[in-house]
Design a protein around this motif. Sequence first.
Motif, short mmCIF file in Angstrom:
data_model
loop_
_atom_site.label_atom_id
_atom_site.label_comp_id
_atom_site.label_asym_id
_atom_site.label_seq_id
_atom_site.Cartn_x
_atom_site.Cartn_y
_atom_site.Cartn_z
N VAL A 162 7.06 -0.05 14.73
CA VAL A 162 7.31 -0.67 13.65
C VAL A 162 8.37 0.45 12.94
CG1 VAL A 162 6.49 -1.34 11.31
CG2 VAL A 162 4.79 -1.43 13.46
N GLY A 163 9.38 -0.27 12.34
CA GLY A 163 10.34 0.40 11.39
C GLY A 163 9.74 0.48 9.85
N VAL A 164 9.95 1.59 9.39
CA VAL A 164 9.43 1.99 7.95
C VAL A 164 10.49 2.60 7.10
CG1 VAL A 164 7.69 2.90 6.38
CG2 VAL A 164 7.12 2.50 8.69
N LEU A 165 11.18 1.82 6.36
CA LEU A 165 12.08 2.15 5.21
C LEU A 165 11.55 2.38 3.95
CD1 LEU A 165 15.29 2.68 4.64
CD2 LEU A 165 15.26 0.09 4.01
N MET A 166 11.97 3.53 3.38
CA MET A 166 11.41 3.75 1.84
C MET A 166 12.62 4.50 1.25
SD MET A 166 7.62 5.27 2.79
CE MET A 166 8.22 6.17 4.53
N TYR A 167 12.99 3.90 0.06
CA TYR A 167 13.95 4.49 -0.76
C TYR A 167 13.60 4.39 -2.10
CZ TYR A 167 15.66 -0.27 -1.06
OH TYR A 167 15.93 -1.66 -1.26
N PHE A 179 5.45 10.57 -5.60
CA PHE A 179 6.63 10.95 -5.88
C PHE A 179 7.51 10.26 -7.14
CE2 PHE A 179 5.84 11.30 -1.31
CZ PHE A 179 6.18 12.72 -1.27
N GLY A 180 6.85 9.48 -8.00
CA GLY A 180 7.52 8.88 -8.99
C GLY A 180 7.79 7.50 -8.88
N ALA A 181 7.79 6.59 -9.72
CA ALA A 181 8.36 5.08 -9.36
C ALA A 181 10.09 5.32 -9.59
CB ALA A 181 7.70 4.21 -10.38
N PRO A 182 10.58 4.15 -9.13
CA PRO A 182 10.35 3.23 -8.43
C PRO A 182 10.74 3.16 -7.17
CG PRO A 182 12.20 2.49 -9.61
CD PRO A 182 11.87 4.09 -10.14
N TRP A 183 9.83 2.98 -6.08
CA TRP A 183 10.07 3.14 -4.55
C TRP A 183 10.18 1.78 -4.23
CZ3 TRP A 183 11.30 7.09 -1.45
CH2 TRP A 183 11.31 8.60 -1.87
N GLN A 184 11.06 1.51 -3.26
CA GLN A 184 11.14 0.20 -2.40
C GLN A 184 10.65 0.57 -1.07
OE1 GLN A 184 12.10 -2.68 -4.12
NE2 GLN A 184 11.95 -1.35 -5.89
N VAL A 185 9.78 -0.29 -0.23
CA VAL A 185 9.29 -0.04 1.00
C VAL A 185 9.51 -1.33 1.69
CG1 VAL A 185 7.36 0.49 2.25
CG2 VAL A 185 7.58 1.69 0.02
N ALA A 186 10.17 -1.23 3.02
CA ALA A 186 10.22 -2.27 4.03
C ALA A 186 9.59 -1.87 5.07
CB ALA A 186 11.64 -2.60 4.11
N ILE A 187 8.67 -2.86 5.74
CA ILE A 187 8.06 -2.54 7.09
C ILE A 187 8.13 -3.60 7.82
CG2 ILE A 187 5.85 -1.75 8.06
CD1 ILE A 187 5.14 -0.36 5.51
N GLN A 226 0.84 -1.15 -0.01
CA GLN A 226 0.00 -0.03 0.03
C GLN A 226 0.91 1.33 -0.09
OE1 GLN A 226 -2.80 -0.01 3.27
NE2 GLN A 226 -3.66 -2.12 2.75
N LEU A 227 1.88 1.23 1.02
CA LEU A 227 2.72 2.36 0.96
C LEU A 227 3.58 2.68 -0.13
CD1 LEU A 227 3.33 4.74 2.81
CD2 LEU A 227 5.26 3.36 3.83
N LYS A 228 4.17 1.62 -1.08
CA LYS A 228 4.73 1.68 -2.14
C LYS A 228 3.92 2.33 -3.36
CE LYS A 228 6.95 -1.15 -5.99
NZ LYS A 228 7.73 -0.01 -6.59
N VAL A 229 2.43 1.88 -3.37
CA VAL A 229 1.67 2.55 -4.28
C VAL A 229 1.47 4.07 -4.15
CG1 VAL A 229 -0.79 2.63 -4.95
CG2 VAL A 229 0.29 0.26 -4.82
#
Length: 161
Positions: A154-159, A123-131, A114-117
């Motif tokens: 919870v840790g949320v990493l987005m890059y 902000f434009g693709a491609p994002w990687q999300v780890a939760i 959901q957060l990746k979408v």
Amino acid sequence: MADPAVLDERAIRKIMSVPIVKSTDMDPEIVGDIKDAAAMVVDKCLATQNWEEAALKMADPAVLDERAIRKIMSVPIVKSTDMDPEIVGDIKDAAAMVVDKCLATQNWEEASKQLKVIMDKKFGAPWQVAIGEGFGFDITHTTTNMVYIFYQKVGVLMYKV
């Protein structure tokens, strides 16, 4: 200023007993609650100089009341980022919304999707999300496109790659 000739011992102790916050991005009201709890714990452990005990007491939920703990945990905390603070504010809001939805089920895979979408659209693709809970990372990302947030437990990493 702390010269005993200028101030009496009681005044010096009063000045020295005020916790000082060097840097934070937390709500000032929350910081006040934490400062009060820290001052109380340090005062109790000052005579014995047992700082391990002080650290354990600060980690004890009984030291901070439930209201303060809920306040602290309900604010997304940015641990690391290289992004513009305005954008990070939007990202924190989106992460909090998604984590809140998935917290009961702890379905972090669905939360990541959901957060990746949201990130790809905003902000434009491609994002990687780890939760998730209890993970570390070593990543390569495009400059000014990484944020690491803690929210609730919870840790949320987005890059962006």
